[in-house]
Motif scaffolding. Structure first.
Motif, PDB file in Angstrom:
ATOM      1  N   GLN A  11       0.836  -1.208   0.000  1.00  0.00           N
ATOM      2  CA  GLN A  11       0.000   0.000   0.000  1.00  0.00           C
ATOM      3  C   GLN A  11       0.870   1.258   0.000  1.00  0.00           C
ATOM      4  O   GLN A  11       0.591   2.214  -0.719  1.00  0.00           O
ATOM      5  N   VAL A  12       1.913   1.269   0.808  1.00  0.00           N
ATOM      6  CA  VAL A  12       2.819   2.432   0.868  1.00  0.00           C
ATOM      7  C   VAL A  12       3.491   2.645  -0.488  1.00  0.00           C
ATOM      8  O   VAL A  12       3.594   3.781  -0.984  1.00  0.00           O
ATOM      9  N   ILE A  13       3.956   1.565  -1.116  1.00  0.00           N
ATOM     10  CA  ILE A  13       4.599   1.671  -2.433  1.00  0.00           C
ATOM     11  C   ILE A  13       3.609   2.174  -3.474  1.00  0.00           C
ATOM     12  O   ILE A  13       3.933   3.040  -4.294  1.00  0.00           O
ATOM     13  N   ALA A  14       2.379   1.689  -3.441  1.00  0.00           N
ATOM     14  CA  ALA A  14       1.356   2.130  -4.395  1.00  0.00           C
ATOM     15  C   ALA A  14       1.032   3.604  -4.212  1.00  0.00           C
ATOM     16  O   ALA A  14       0.927   4.361  -5.188  1.00  0.00           O
ATOM     17  N   VAL A  15       0.882   4.058  -2.972  1.00  0.00           N
ATOM     18  CA  VAL A  15       0.601   5.471  -2.700  1.00  0.00           C
ATOM     19  C   VAL A  15       1.773   6.348  -3.155  1.00  0.00           C
ATOM     20  O   VAL A  15       1.579   7.409  -3.751  1.00  0.00           O
ATOM     21  N   ALA A  16       3.007   5.889  -2.897  1.00  0.00           N
ATOM     22  CA  ALA A  16       4.189   6.653  -3.319  1.00  0.00           C
ATOM     23  C   ALA A  16       4.254   6.752  -4.850  1.00  0.00           C
ATOM     24  O   ALA A  16       4.576   7.815  -5.400  1.00  0.00           O
ATOM     25  N   ALA A  17       3.936   5.667  -5.549  1.00  0.00           N
ATOM     26  CA  ALA A  17       3.956   5.686  -7.023  1.00  0.00           C
ATOM     27  C   ALA A  17       2.890   6.637  -7.560  1.00  0.00           C
ATOM     28  O   ALA A  17       3.146   7.398  -8.510  1.00  0.00           O
ATOM     29  N   ILE A  18       1.712   6.623  -6.974  1.00  0.00           N
ATOM     30  CA  ILE A  18       0.644   7.543  -7.404  1.00  0.00           C
ATOM     31  C   ILE A  18       1.044   8.987  -7.129  1.00  0.00           C
ATOM     32  O   ILE A  18       0.839   9.864  -7.975  1.00  0.00           O
ATOM     33  N   ALA A  19       1.628   9.253  -5.978  1.00  0.00           N
ATOM     34  CA  ALA A  19       2.066  10.614  -5.635  1.00  0.00           C
ATOM     35  C   ALA A  19       3.148  11.100  -6.595  1.00  0.00           C
ATOM     36  O   ALA A  19       3.137  12.253  -7.035  1.00  0.00           O
ATOM     37  N   LEU A  20       4.070  10.211  -6.953  1.00  0.00           N
ATOM     38  CA  LEU A  20       5.132  10.564  -7.904  1.00  0.00           C
ATOM     39  C   LEU A  20       4.550  10.877  -9.276  1.00  0.00           C
ATOM     40  O   LEU A  20       4.924  11.878  -9.907  1.00  0.00           O
ATOM     41  N   ALA A  21       3.641  10.051  -9.745  1.00  0.00           N
ATOM     42  CA  ALA A  21       3.012  10.283 -11.052  1.00  0.00           C
ATOM     43  C   ALA A  21       2.222  11.589 -11.042  1.00  0.00           C
ATOM     44  O   ALA A  21       2.284  12.375 -12.003  1.00  0.00           O
TER      45      ALA A  21
END
Length: 148
Positions: A11-21
């Motif tokens: 979940q943390v990795i997914a949120v970080a990827a969305i925030a980066l995009a």
């Protein structure tokens, strides 16, 4: 317990990827109006840009084409040795601006005339913007300042 840690990590990795995009998209959107592409007079004549597109044009100020009227309306032609584009500018030209010398202008191409919002000129006897030199070399008309 191990399954919960693994799920939380995903979940943390997914949120970080969305925030980066999202941040990348916002930065790109903010910069889109600040990016000006360089074009030579030949490129402008061959493929005229849209009237709403802001870009930079560079070349040599054509001899005998510079005209200034009382209301600071300046017109001249810019050439790369192959094509000529009419330029219109309202304002005060740089001190070193003159016919036969290199220049770069920022503006829009409207009804066959480049409407400049900014004009830049060389700073000394040998300086010419890199984009202008590259365009002139591509056309086969660039000569080094010493004439070689």
């Amino acid at each position: 317990m191990k399954g919960l840690k693994k799920k939380r990590r995903i979940q943390v990795i997914a949120v970080a990827a969305i925030a980066l995009a999202l941040s990348t998209a916002l930065i790109g959107y903010a910069l889109k109006d600040g990016i000006n592409f360089f074009r030579s007079p030949t490129e402008v004549v061959e493929t005229p840009p849209g009237e709403s597109e802001t870009f930079r044009i560079g070349g040599l100020v054509e001899e005998g084409s510079l005209k200034v009227n009382e209301s600071q309306q300046i017109t001249f032609n810019v050439t790369d040795g192959n094509a000529v584009v009419a330029v219109s500018y309202t304002g005060i030209l740089p001190d070193l601006f003159e016919e036969g010398q290199g220049m770069v202008g920022t503006g829009r191409y409207i009804s066959g005339v480049f409407q400049a919002s900014e004009i830049l000129a060389k700073h000394d006897e040998t300086y010419m913007p890199k984009e202008v030199i590259d365009a002139l070399k591509e056309q086969g008309v660039y000569q080094t300042p010493d004439g070689a």
